[in-house]
Design a protein around this motif. Structure first.
Motif: not given
Length: 203
Positions: A131-132, A135, A141, A143-145, A148
């Motif tokens: 992910r990093d 990104q 975005d 982010h896992a929130r 997914q």
């Protein structure tokens, strides 16, 4: 005598299988190419019950109608690309039979079924820092929130326009990129992953 056509992946010149044996054992990012994936562009009216039912009969599941979601089953996945557009993907070699089955099932209806398997290759980015790494190159975005497993999106990644599909919570991502940008994007991913430890793996 004409030699038979030899299919070569977009990154065959990089000898990725040979490099896999030299990979970092505790790498934060693992890269690989999943070449020759079955890819079928499907267009139609998801609000038409006859269209949806015909497609579901062939795929074995309903098309996703929620934006940027993926449905899957029987070794096939459908990626939502727009209100009337999906990318149907599967293992190499399924494109001819699957596209033919879809055309027959949708005969007489307003639709489009196009085999686009030769247009893109698939790069796989996985590992605790996947992910990093990604990104760094996309405004999406991740982010896992927000993004997914089972989500997909069309997005710029560095200077390439790609389809990004998260396939596991690890996280693991599949990146559908046009053949002409595959070499460029692989080189960019290698540079972006270096600070996390990089492993080239055999998909």
């Amino acid at each position: 005598m004409v030699e038979p056509y030899q299919r070569r992946s977009a990154l065959a010149h990089k000898s990725l299988i040979a490099r896999a044996s030299e990979s970092h054992p505790d790498a934060g990012v693992r890269l690989s190419e999943n070449a020759f994936r079955c890819q079928i562009a499907l267009r139609g009216n998801a609000g038409d019950p006859s269209f949806s039912a015909a497609v579901a009969q062939i795929l074995g599941f309903d098309l996703p109608t929620t934006p940027n979601r993926v449905s899957s089953g029987c070794g096939v996945a459908a990626l939502w690309l727009g209100p009337d557009e999906w990318l149907i993907v599967g293992e190499p070699g399924r494109e001819t039979a699957l596209s033919g089955d879809l055309r027959r099932a949708l005969s007489g209806q307003h639709h489009a079924v196009v085999d686009v398997s030769e247009a893109r290759t698939v790069l796989v980015v996985a590992g605790r820092n996947a992910r990093d790494c990604l990104q760094k190159g996309t405004p999406l975005d991740l982010h896992a929130r927000v993004f997914q497993t089972g989500h997909c999106a069309q997005t710029p990644l560095s200077k390439a326009n790609v389809i990004l599909h998260q396939t596991a919570d690890e996280p693991r991502y599949e990146i559908y990129v046009t053949i002409s940008f595959a070499d460029y994007l692989w080189n960019w991913l290698e540079r972006a992953a270096l600070e996390y430890g990089l492993a080239v793996t055999d998909a």
